[in-house]
Scaffold this motif. Structure first.
Motif, mmCIF file in Angstrom:
data_model
loop_
_atom_site.group_PDB
_atom_site.id
_atom_site.type_symbol
_atom_site.label_atom_id
_atom_site.label_comp_id
_atom_site.label_asym_id
_atom_site.label_seq_id
_atom_site.Cartn_x
_atom_site.Cartn_y
_atom_site.Cartn_z
ATOM 1 N N ALA A 195 0.826 -1.204 0.000
ATOM 2 C CA ALA A 195 0.000 0.000 0.000
ATOM 3 C C ALA A 195 0.863 1.257 0.000
ATOM 4 O O ALA A 195 0.551 2.241 -0.691
ATOM 5 C CB ALA A 195 -0.924 -0.006 1.219
ATOM 6 N N LEU A 196 1.953 1.253 0.762
ATOM 7 C CA LEU A 196 2.849 2.405 0.788
ATOM 8 C C LEU A 196 3.497 2.614 -0.570
ATOM 9 O O LEU A 196 3.581 3.750 -1.067
ATOM 10 C CB LEU A 196 3.921 2.216 1.849
ATOM 11 N N LYS A 197 3.921 1.539 -1.182
ATOM 12 C CA LYS A 197 4.555 1.646 -2.494
ATOM 13 C C LYS A 197 3.587 2.250 -3.513
ATOM 14 O O LYS A 197 3.950 3.136 -4.295
ATOM 15 C CB LYS A 197 5.022 0.264 -2.954
ATOM 16 N N GLN A 238 3.981 5.886 -5.506
ATOM 17 C CA GLN A 238 3.940 5.954 -6.967
ATOM 18 C C GLN A 238 2.886 6.939 -7.456
ATOM 19 O O GLN A 238 3.085 7.631 -8.456
ATOM 20 C CB GLN A 238 3.674 4.563 -7.540
ATOM 21 N N GLU A 239 1.766 7.005 -6.733
ATOM 22 C CA GLU A 239 0.666 7.862 -7.177
ATOM 23 C C GLU A 239 0.823 9.313 -6.733
ATOM 24 O O GLU A 239 0.547 10.238 -7.507
ATOM 25 C CB GLU A 239 -0.661 7.307 -6.648
ATOM 26 N N PRO A 244 5.645 10.503 -7.129
ATOM 27 C CA PRO A 244 6.390 9.676 -8.088
ATOM 28 C C PRO A 244 7.875 10.018 -8.180
ATOM 29 O O PRO A 244 8.703 9.131 -8.380
ATOM 30 C CB PRO A 244 5.671 9.938 -9.415
ATOM 31 N N ASP A 245 8.226 11.299 -8.044
ATOM 32 C CA ASP A 245 9.645 11.671 -8.104
ATOM 33 C C ASP A 245 10.409 11.089 -6.916
ATOM 34 O O ASP A 245 11.548 10.612 -7.066
ATOM 35 C CB ASP A 245 9.797 13.189 -8.128
ATOM 36 N N LEU A 246 9.785 11.122 -5.751
ATOM 37 C CA LEU A 246 10.426 10.561 -4.567
ATOM 38 C C LEU A 246 10.530 9.044 -4.678
ATOM 39 O O LEU A 246 11.548 8.447 -4.324
ATOM 40 C CB LEU A 246 9.641 10.945 -3.314
ATOM 41 N N ASP A 247 9.494 8.429 -5.212
ATOM 42 C CA ASP A 247 9.530 6.978 -5.421
ATOM 43 C C ASP A 247 10.664 6.604 -6.365
ATOM 44 O O ASP A 247 11.398 5.639 -6.122
ATOM 45 C CB ASP A 247 8.194 6.499 -5.988
ATOM 46 N N ALA A 248 10.843 7.379 -7.431
ATOM 47 C CA ALA A 248 11.924 7.104 -8.385
ATOM 48 C C ALA A 248 13.284 7.253 -7.711
ATOM 49 O O ALA A 248 14.212 6.491 -7.991
ATOM 50 C CB ALA A 248 11.816 8.035 -9.587
ATOM 51 N N ASN A 276 10.770 -2.498 -4.270
ATOM 52 C CA ASN A 276 10.990 -1.451 -5.279
ATOM 53 C C ASN A 276 10.751 -1.959 -6.697
ATOM 54 O O ASN A 276 10.442 -1.190 -7.595
ATOM 55 C CB ASN A 276 12.397 -0.884 -5.162
ATOM 56 N N ASN A 277 10.920 -3.262 -6.896
ATOM 57 C CA ASN A 277 10.725 -3.838 -8.221
ATOM 58 C C ASN A 277 9.377 -4.534 -8.387
ATOM 59 O O ASN A 277 9.163 -5.252 -9.355
ATOM 60 C CB ASN A 277 11.853 -4.816 -8.536
ATOM 61 N N GLY A 278 8.513 -4.300 -7.401
ATOM 62 C CA GLY A 278 7.145 -4.818 -7.517
ATOM 63 C C GLY A 278 6.990 -6.284 -7.263
ATOM 64 O O GLY A 278 5.969 -6.890 -7.580
#
Length: 278
Positions: free
Chosen positions: A196-198, A202-203, A206-210, A275-277
């Motif tokens: 859920a956090l991931k 992403q939503e 997204p820049d921070l997730d990247a 991180n890679n799902g």
């Protein structure tokens, strides 16, 4: 021109290679170093020499883990005094202004010139200008020669300590964010909230997730070096600043990640799968 680079890690060897490619003779000191470090230095075109030859160099760059900066300063200053030589010594390490002042005091006024340097960005890569080498205390522009040999140098106003302060602030933001992400992603994994956090990252960020996707795996093999850097940032902030405790905690986090790597990487594996799902 002969330039000495002390330290043949990822950054030191890449800087050495850039200097060699642009026509400098680059020497280094490898006594007591690992076989992989020796091979990396030679592959970069850096010539292994003794301390006497290091002291004979016009410019000496120290590019080592922060915890080794003072030891290297004593080693080089001692050799300069033994040989009666003088050189320009630039500490390029991630150390606090207080530690940089200690380095400068080790050389005193009888060994030549001491410059405060800090490197921002990753190791030099073919076709790219970076990283940026910030320098303070350079009233005579002794660092200007490095531009001729392919480095991107930015002189900043201020005496010795200014470039180190810049490094502390930048690294505190950049590596602090990576550490914060690592800590909270691991907490989410422990609590079953990771998927859920991931998705939320992403939503909504997204820049921070990247940044986490790329920055956390990049951090992992370097975590052992970042421990002392976080401690230097904590010292830079000062014990009266509550934020100093944040970076003491970051030092502990990176120490934990370094130990995880030694233990085979169970935590890193969890982060990688997230991180890679996976």
């Amino acid at each position: 021109m002969q330039i000495a680079v002390i330290g043949a890690g990822a950054m030191g060897s890449a800087v050495g290679r850039r200097l060699v490619e642009n026509g400098a003779r680059v020497v280094t000191y490898l006594e007591g170093r690992s076989a992989s470090t020796i091979e990396r230095a030679k592959a970069a075109g850096m010539e292994p020499v003794d301390l006497a030859a290091i002291a004979a160099s016009s410019l000496i760059l120290s590019i080592v883990p922060p915890a080794e900066a003072v030891t290297v300063a004593w080693q080089i200053a001692g050799e300069l005094r033994r040989s009666g030589s003088k050189a320009t010594f630039m500490d390029c390490n991630a150390i606090s202004p207080k530690t940089m002042a200690e380095v400068a005091s080790i050389f005193g006024s009888d060994c030549g010139v001491v410059l405060d340097g800090s490197i921002t960005g990753g190791p030099p890569k073919p076709g790219q200008k970076g990283p940026r080498l910030y320098v303070s205390g350079d009233t005579a522009n002794d660092s200007g020669v490095l531009v001729e040999y392919g480095l991107q140098v930015r002189r900043i106003d201020g005496a010795i300590g200014a470039a180190s302060a810049l490094k502390m602030c930048y690294a505190g933001i950049n590596k602090g964010v990576t550490g914060l992400g690592t800590a909270m992603l691991l907490a989410a994994i422990r609590s079953g909230a990771d998927a859920a956090l991931k998705r939320e990252l992403q939503e909504s960020l997204p820049d921070l997730d990247a940044k986490f996707v790329h920055g956390i795996p990049d951090m992992y093999p370097k975590a052992y070096r970042w421990v002392a850097e976080m401690e230097e940032i904590s010292e830079f902030l000062g014990e009266d600043d509550p934020a100093a405790l944040i970076f003491k905690g970051m030092a502990g986090l990176y120490r934990k990640m370094a130990r995880d790597r030694e233990d085979g990487g169970p935590l890193a594996g969890q982060l990688d799968r997230l991180n890679n799902g996976g």
